[in-house]
Design a protein around this motif. Sequence first.
Motif, PDB file in Angstrom:
ATOM      1  N   VAL A  12      41.234  33.401  36.001  1.00  0.00           N
ATOM      2  CA  VAL A  12      40.008  33.885  35.365  1.00  0.00           C
ATOM      3  C   VAL A  12      39.148  34.622  36.392  1.00  0.00           C
ATOM      4  O   VAL A  12      38.719  34.038  37.392  1.00  0.00           O
ATOM      5  CB  VAL A  12      39.225  32.720  34.739  1.00  0.00           C
ATOM      6  N   HIS A  13      38.909  35.891  36.138  1.00  0.00           N
ATOM      7  CA  HIS A  13      38.113  36.694  37.073  1.00  0.00           C
ATOM      8  C   HIS A  13      36.622  36.489  36.850  1.00  0.00           C
ATOM      9  O   HIS A  13      36.192  35.899  35.858  1.00  0.00           O
ATOM     10  CB  HIS A  13      38.472  38.178  36.935  1.00  0.00           C
ATOM     11  N   ALA A  38      46.396  36.116  32.832  1.00  0.00           N
ATOM     12  CA  ALA A  38      45.102  36.463  33.434  1.00  0.00           C
ATOM     13  C   ALA A  38      44.252  37.154  32.372  1.00  0.00           C
ATOM     14  O   ALA A  38      44.191  38.379  32.308  1.00  0.00           O
ATOM     15  CB  ALA A  38      45.293  37.365  34.647  1.00  0.00           C
ATOM     16  N   PRO A  39      43.604  36.378  31.509  1.00  0.00           N
ATOM     17  CA  PRO A  39      42.859  36.970  30.401  1.00  0.00           C
ATOM     18  C   PRO A  39      41.602  37.688  30.862  1.00  0.00           C
ATOM     19  O   PRO A  39      41.068  37.421  31.944  1.00  0.00           O
ATOM     20  CB  PRO A  39      42.499  35.753  29.535  1.00  0.00           C
ATOM     21  N   ALA A  40      41.139  38.595  30.022  1.00  0.00           N
ATOM     22  CA  ALA A  40      39.877  39.278  30.306  1.00  0.00           C
ATOM     23  C   ALA A  40      38.710  38.327  30.072  1.00  0.00           C
ATOM     24  O   ALA A  40      38.673  37.610  29.076  1.00  0.00           O
ATOM     25  CB  ALA A  40      39.734  40.502  29.413  1.00  0.00           C
ATOM     26  N   ASN A  41      37.776  38.309  31.005  1.00  0.00           N
ATOM     27  CA  ASN A  41      36.538  37.546  30.868  1.00  0.00           C
ATOM     28  C   ASN A  41      35.497  38.518  30.313  1.00  0.00           C
ATOM     29  O   ASN A  41      35.178  39.521  30.955  1.00  0.00           O
ATOM     30  CB  ASN A  41      36.127  37.020  32.243  1.00  0.00           C
ATOM     31  N   HIS A  69      37.570  32.636  39.886  1.00  0.00           N
ATOM     32  CA  HIS A  69      36.861  33.277  40.988  1.00  0.00           C
ATOM     33  C   HIS A  69      35.419  33.526  40.586  1.00  0.00           C
ATOM     34  O   HIS A  69      35.133  33.932  39.459  1.00  0.00           O
ATOM     35  CB  HIS A  69      37.516  34.608  41.351  1.00  0.00           C
ATOM     36  N   SER A  70      34.496  33.234  41.476  1.00  0.00           N
ATOM     37  CA  SER A  70      33.094  33.595  41.338  1.00  0.00           C
ATOM     38  C   SER A  70      32.505  33.102  40.014  1.00  0.00           C
ATOM     39  O   SER A  70      32.598  31.921  39.685  1.00  0.00           O
ATOM     40  CB  SER A  70      32.950  35.114  41.503  1.00  0.00           C
ATOM     41  N   TYR A  71      31.920  34.019  39.221  1.00  0.00           N
ATOM     42  CA  TYR A  71      31.341  33.642  37.930  1.00  0.00           C
ATOM     43  C   TYR A  71      32.366  33.001  37.001  1.00  0.00           C
ATOM     44  O   TYR A  71      32.010  32.174  36.150  1.00  0.00           O
ATOM     45  CB  TYR A  71      30.718  34.880  37.272  1.00  0.00           C
TER      46      TYR A  71
END
Length: 234
Positions: A12-13, A38-41, A69-71
Amino acid sequence: MPPNRKPTIVLVHGAFADASGWNQVAERLLRDGYPVIAPANPLRGVAGDSAYLAAVLSTLGGPLVLVAHSYGGIVVTNAATGNPNVKALVYVAAFAPDQGDTLIGLQTRFPGSRLDEAALDFRPYGEGFVDGYIRKDVFRPVFAGDLPASTASLMWAGQRPADTRTLGEPSGVPAWRTIPSWYLAARDDRVLPVAAQRFMAQRAGSRLREVGASHVAMISQPAVTAEVVKRAAR
């Protein structure tokens, strides 16, 4: 878990990024036989983004390991709550909030962040909504200081903005209270100070590892990141 069945790794980005930031980590995991998604956030708000990811998770069978990662950390912390398929959480220079925490509160709890209002460009959309983008002149030194300038320039050009409302939106009941977690802290992070990362990892009871990296540790240190993920997936 069946002896030969590996958990699905969900990458998750965070804000100002997209799923491509996980490419080098995903490549290593796929090579080792892990199913990876790796889905779109959406980056539209804590509650909405968490609900979106929870819906994605509900379509996946078998054991899951969520890596953020991060948020993305605040999103997985909420989306995994109550999901019995999630076996582990992995935070990579990520927010690991407790109930009631906000992004801005955690980011500024310790000194050192250089991602402030002056580092952002703001672009309105819709009826009174505002997106934030990291300014071009500060993107590399603040967000990706250990990447080549050419790579950072491409990341800046394709960055996904964050709705500014996410900064003050409180988090819900954290999944790390009941799900084991791992944390990879980036010592050279100028977005989320490493002191904040250590604090959150300790509070969550995470297995902590540190690496000399900027905020985008999964890009500059993909081998270390993949190793931490595989430990969590065992």
